[in-house]
Design a protein around this motif. Structure first.
Motif, PDB file in Angstrom:
ATOM      1  N   VAL A  93     -14.859   5.035   4.788  1.00 57.61           N
ATOM      2  CA  VAL A  93     -13.840   5.291   3.770  1.00 57.61           C
ATOM      3  C   VAL A  93     -12.627   4.393   3.980  1.00 57.61           C
ATOM      4  O   VAL A  93     -12.095   3.807   3.025  1.00 57.61           O
ATOM      5  N   GLU A  94     -12.184   4.281   5.236  1.00 62.33           N
ATOM      6  CA  GLU A  94     -11.027   3.435   5.531  1.00 62.33           C
ATOM      7  C   GLU A  94     -11.308   1.980   5.182  1.00 62.33           C
ATOM      8  O   GLU A  94     -10.438   1.258   4.678  1.00 62.33           O
ATOM      9  N   GLY A  95     -12.523   1.539   5.428  1.00 64.06           N
ATOM     10  CA  GLY A  95     -12.908   0.166   5.101  1.00 64.06           C
ATOM     11  C   GLY A  95     -12.876  -0.075   3.599  1.00 64.06           C
ATOM     12  O   GLY A  95     -12.404  -1.118   3.125  1.00 64.06           O
ATOM     13  N   ARG A  96     -13.356   0.920   2.841  1.00 62.58           N
ATOM     14  CA  ARG A  96     -13.352   0.780   1.379  1.00 62.58           C
ATOM     15  C   ARG A  96     -11.935   0.860   0.807  1.00 62.58           C
ATOM     16  O   ARG A  96     -11.639   0.214  -0.204  1.00 62.58           O
ATOM     17  N   LEU A  97     -11.082   1.642   1.457  1.00 64.43           N
ATOM     18  CA  LEU A  97      -9.693   1.716   1.018  1.00 64.43           C
ATOM     19  C   LEU A  97      -8.996   0.376   1.216  1.00 64.43           C
ATOM     20  O   LEU A  97      -8.199  -0.061   0.372  1.00 64.43           O
ATOM     21  N   ARG A  98      -9.294  -0.281   2.354  1.00 65.65           N
ATOM     22  CA  ARG A  98      -8.709  -1.603   2.594  1.00 65.65           C
ATOM     23  C   ARG A  98      -9.135  -2.571   1.496  1.00 65.65           C
ATOM     24  O   ARG A  98      -8.343  -3.384   1.014  1.00 65.65           O
ATOM     25  N   LYS A  99     -10.389  -2.479   1.088  1.00 73.23           N
ATOM     26  CA  LYS A  99     -10.898  -3.325   0.018  1.00 73.23           C
ATOM     27  C   LYS A  99     -10.187  -2.997  -1.298  1.00 73.23           C
ATOM     28  O   LYS A  99      -9.849  -3.895  -2.094  1.00 73.23           O
ATOM     29  N   PHE A 100      -9.955  -1.710  -1.533  1.00 77.58           N
ATOM     30  CA  PHE A 100      -9.242  -1.266  -2.730  1.00 77.58           C
ATOM     31  C   PHE A 100      -7.823  -1.845  -2.761  1.00 77.58           C
ATOM     32  O   PHE A 100      -7.363  -2.329  -3.803  1.00 77.58           O
ATOM     33  N   TYR A 101      -7.143  -1.815  -1.602  1.00 86.57           N
ATOM     34  CA  TYR A 101      -5.795  -2.384  -1.510  1.00 86.57           C
ATOM     35  C   TYR A 101      -5.812  -3.867  -1.855  1.00 86.57           C
ATOM     36  O   TYR A 101      -4.898  -4.391  -2.503  1.00 86.57           O
ATOM     37  N   GLU A 102      -6.829  -4.561  -1.416  1.00 88.97           N
ATOM     38  CA  GLU A 102      -6.940  -5.994  -1.695  1.00 88.97           C
ATOM     39  C   GLU A 102      -7.093  -6.268  -3.190  1.00 88.97           C
ATOM     40  O   GLU A 102      -6.760  -7.344  -3.669  1.00 88.97           O
ATOM     41  N   GLU A 103      -7.564  -5.284  -3.917  1.00 90.25           N
ATOM     42  CA  GLU A 103      -7.767  -5.443  -5.361  1.00 90.25           C
ATOM     43  C   GLU A 103      -6.511  -5.098  -6.170  1.00 90.25           C
ATOM     44  O   GLU A 103      -6.259  -5.714  -7.208  1.00 90.25           O
ATOM     45  N   PRO A 111       0.818  -1.219   0.000  1.00 89.95           N
ATOM     46  CA  PRO A 111       0.000   0.000   0.000  1.00 89.95           C
ATOM     47  C   PRO A 111       0.852   1.269   0.000  1.00 89.95           C
ATOM     48  O   PRO A 111       0.492   2.267  -0.636  1.00 89.95           O
ATOM     49  N   GLU A 112       1.991   1.221   0.690  1.00 86.43           N
ATOM     50  CA  GLU A 112       2.866   2.388   0.787  1.00 86.43           C
ATOM     51  C   GLU A 112       3.469   2.778  -0.563  1.00 86.43           C
ATOM     52  O   GLU A 112       3.852   3.930  -0.783  1.00 86.43           O
ATOM     53  N   GLU A 113       3.580   1.813  -1.471  1.00 92.96           N
ATOM     54  CA  GLU A 113       4.194   2.071  -2.772  1.00 92.96           C
ATOM     55  C   GLU A 113       3.188   2.548  -3.819  1.00 92.96           C
ATOM     56  O   GLU A 113       3.564   2.889  -4.936  1.00 92.96           O
ATOM     57  N   LEU A 114       1.917   2.573  -3.470  1.00 90.65           N
ATOM     58  CA  LEU A 114       0.911   3.089  -4.398  1.00 90.65           C
ATOM     59  C   LEU A 114       1.122   4.579  -4.636  1.00 90.65           C
ATOM     60  O   LEU A 114       1.534   5.311  -3.735  1.00 90.65           O
ATOM     61  N   ASP A 115       0.824   5.027  -5.817  1.00 86.97           N
ATOM     62  CA  ASP A 115       0.886   6.448  -6.151  1.00 86.97           C
ATOM     63  C   ASP A 115      -0.072   7.206  -5.231  1.00 86.97           C
ATOM     64  O   ASP A 115      -1.276   6.912  -5.213  1.00 86.97           O
ATOM     65  N   PRO A 116       0.419   8.167  -4.438  1.00 86.84           N
ATOM     66  CA  PRO A 116      -0.443   8.921  -3.520  1.00 86.84           C
ATOM     67  C   PRO A 116      -1.638   9.567  -4.226  1.00 86.84           C
ATOM     68  O   PRO A 116      -2.719   9.675  -3.651  1.00 86.84           O
ATOM     69  N   ALA A 117      -1.450   9.995  -5.469  1.00 82.80           N
ATOM     70  CA  ALA A 117      -2.545  10.620  -6.223  1.00 82.80           C
ATOM     71  C   ALA A 117      -3.670   9.621  -6.474  1.00 82.80           C
ATOM     72  O   ALA A 117      -4.854   9.980  -6.435  1.00 82.80           O
ATOM     73  N   VAL A 118      -3.300   8.367  -6.724  1.00 84.03           N
ATOM     74  CA  VAL A 118      -4.297   7.316  -6.951  1.00 84.03           C
ATOM     75  C   VAL A 118      -5.082   7.067  -5.669  1.00 84.03           C
ATOM     76  O   VAL A 118      -6.317   6.968  -5.677  1.00 84.03           O
ATOM     77  N   VAL A 119      -4.376   6.984  -4.548  1.00 81.98           N
ATOM     78  CA  VAL A 119      -5.027   6.740  -3.253  1.00 81.98           C
ATOM     79  C   VAL A 119      -5.959   7.895  -2.903  1.00 81.98           C
ATOM     80  O   VAL A 119      -7.096   7.678  -2.464  1.00 81.98           O
ATOM     81  N   GLU A 120      -5.500   9.137  -3.119  1.00 85.73           N
ATOM     82  CA  GLU A 120      -6.311  10.304  -2.784  1.00 85.73           C
ATOM     83  C   GLU A 120      -7.562  10.368  -3.650  1.00 85.73           C
ATOM     84  O   GLU A 120      -8.646  10.753  -3.171  1.00 85.73           O
ATOM     85  N   ARG A 121      -7.416   9.992  -4.903  1.00 84.10           N
ATOM     86  CA  ARG A 121      -8.577   9.982  -5.807  1.00 84.10           C
ATOM     87  C   ARG A 121      -9.624   8.991  -5.316  1.00 84.10           C
ATOM     88  O   ARG A 121     -10.823   9.300  -5.270  1.00 84.10           O
ATOM     89  N   GLU A 122      -9.168   7.794  -4.941  1.00 85.27           N
ATOM     90  CA  GLU A 122     -10.096   6.776  -4.441  1.00 85.27           C
ATOM     91  C   GLU A 122     -10.741   7.227  -3.131  1.00 85.27           C
ATOM     92  O   GLU A 122     -11.939   7.040  -2.924  1.00 85.27           O
ATOM     93  N   ARG A 123      -9.923   7.822  -2.263  1.00 92.66           N
ATOM     94  CA  ARG A 123     -10.438   8.291  -0.976  1.00 92.66           C
ATOM     95  C   ARG A 123     -11.541   9.335  -1.181  1.00 92.66           C
ATOM     96  O   ARG A 123     -12.587   9.306  -0.525  1.00 92.66           O
ATOM     97  N   SER A 124     -11.322  10.248  -2.118  1.00 94.90           N
ATOM     98  CA  SER A 124     -12.290  11.292  -2.406  1.00 94.90           C
ATOM     99  C   SER A 124     -13.600  10.712  -2.924  1.00 94.90           C
ATOM    100  O   SER A 124     -14.693  11.122  -2.510  1.00 94.90           O
ATOM    101  N   ILE A 125     -13.493   9.730  -3.818  1.00 93.24           N
ATOM    102  CA  ILE A 125     -14.690   9.089  -4.372  1.00 93.24           C
ATOM    103  C   ILE A 125     -15.457   8.349  -3.287  1.00 93.24           C
ATOM    104  O   ILE A 125     -16.685   8.467  -3.172  1.00 93.24           O
TER     105      ILE A 125
END
Length: 307
Positions: free
Chosen positions: A235-245, A202-216
């Motif tokens: 939001v945190e729960g959905r982000l965890r799901k996003f990381y799993e994908e 998760p730490e290596e993901l592009d911060p812009a990608v994470v922020e975009r998902e968080r905003s949505i």
């Protein structure tokens, strides 16, 4: 002077050029074979210049590997047909060999001597345009290595050994059995080919990608009318799901969906005999990111008829 069929045949074998071009070259140089080769080379360069503007988005991904190291290269052509050309396949193999020696640095690879030649890789590919008849382009290369452990390779849609449409490298660091580390790394490479993860952790993901998902996710959650504190948890729960994908270590392992890739590697430590760490992966898909030209087939036929 008259040009014999044997001379034309010899020049064809030397250069790979067409029969009529070889005949013309020999006629222009009074049958001097060396001068004819130069004449064709110059003509080949001319062809290369004319074709350089055409989109090269087909071709092959190539792999070469050594002890605890491996490299991926992409060499493009205009059509898929060329990928089945033995001369083109030899070029991709040779470029991969050079890339392994030069650490995968594309600029250094392009400038390095082509195997068995005093020309550079870039010059050799340009010369090949004249004989193969298409725009060719060495696009990229990258290398993975480990101090101890294994680097596994995988080619999908292979057309020959270590050549195909999609290539993956996976590096596993361990002081344990290299053969066992290679086995799990190879399985993970197949997984990467299938799932195309965006990052290793998760730490290596592009911060812009994470922020975009968080905003949505936040906007979607606010539509529920719940308090901000609850929304944040959603939001945190959905982000965890996003990381799993999209995060390799968090993804369900394709070969055993009951465990994550991280858990599969942990389980493999029993066979490896020591702790193992997945340190990096590389995935090259042929033509990804290249904007292909849209062609009007009817217009192409009409243009060909007029020539």
């Amino acid at each position: 002077m008259s040009i014999s069929a044997a001379q034309v045949k010899e020049l064809r074998e030397l250069t790979g050029a067409g029969m009529m071009d070889c005949k013309a070259a020999l006629a222009e140089t009074n049958g001097d074979m060396e001068a004819a080769v130069d004449w064709l080379r110059k003509k080949g360069i001319s062809k290369a210049d004319k074709k350089a503007g055409r989109t090269a988005a087909e071709g092959l991904i190539g792999i070469d590997s050594g002890l605890r190291e491996a490299v991926l290269v992409e060499v493009n052509s205009e059509t898929d047909f060329v990928a089945r050309n033995d001369a083109f396949q030899d070029i991709v193999r040779s470029v991969a060999k050079v890339a392994l020696a030069f650490g995968g640095d594309a600029e250094k690879v392009a400038a390095a001597n082509y195997p068995g030649s005093d020309k550079s890789v870039a010059e050799t590919i340009k010369d090949a345009v004249g004989t193969i008849g298409e725009n060719l382009h060495f696009r990229r290369s990258a290398k993975l290595s480990v101090g101890q452990g294994a680097v596994a390779t995988y080619i999908h849609n292979a057309v020959a050994d270590n050549l195909g449409k999609l290539g993956v490298l996976v590096a596993v660091e361990t002081s344990g059995k290299a053969e066992a580390a290679h086995a799990i790394a190879r399985q993970i490479a197949m997984h990467v080919a299938a799932t195309n993860p965006l990052a290793l952790t998760p730490e290596e993901l592009d911060p812009a990608v994470v922020e975009r998902e968080r905003s949505i996710f936040a906007e979607q959650a606010r539509q529920s009318g719940k308090p901000e504190a609850i929304i944040e948890k959603m939001v945190e729960g959905r982000l965890r799901k996003f990381y799993e994908e999209v995060v390799l270590l968090k993804q369900s392992f394709v070969l055993n969906p009951d465990v994550t890739v991280e858990k599969a590697l942990k389980d493999a430590e029993k066979e490896i005999g020591a702790p193992a760490k997945l340190t990096a992966f590389l995935r090259f898909a042929l033509g990804e990111g290249i904007e292909k030209e849209k062609s009007d087939f009817a217009a192409e036929v009409a243009a060909a008829v007029k020539k």
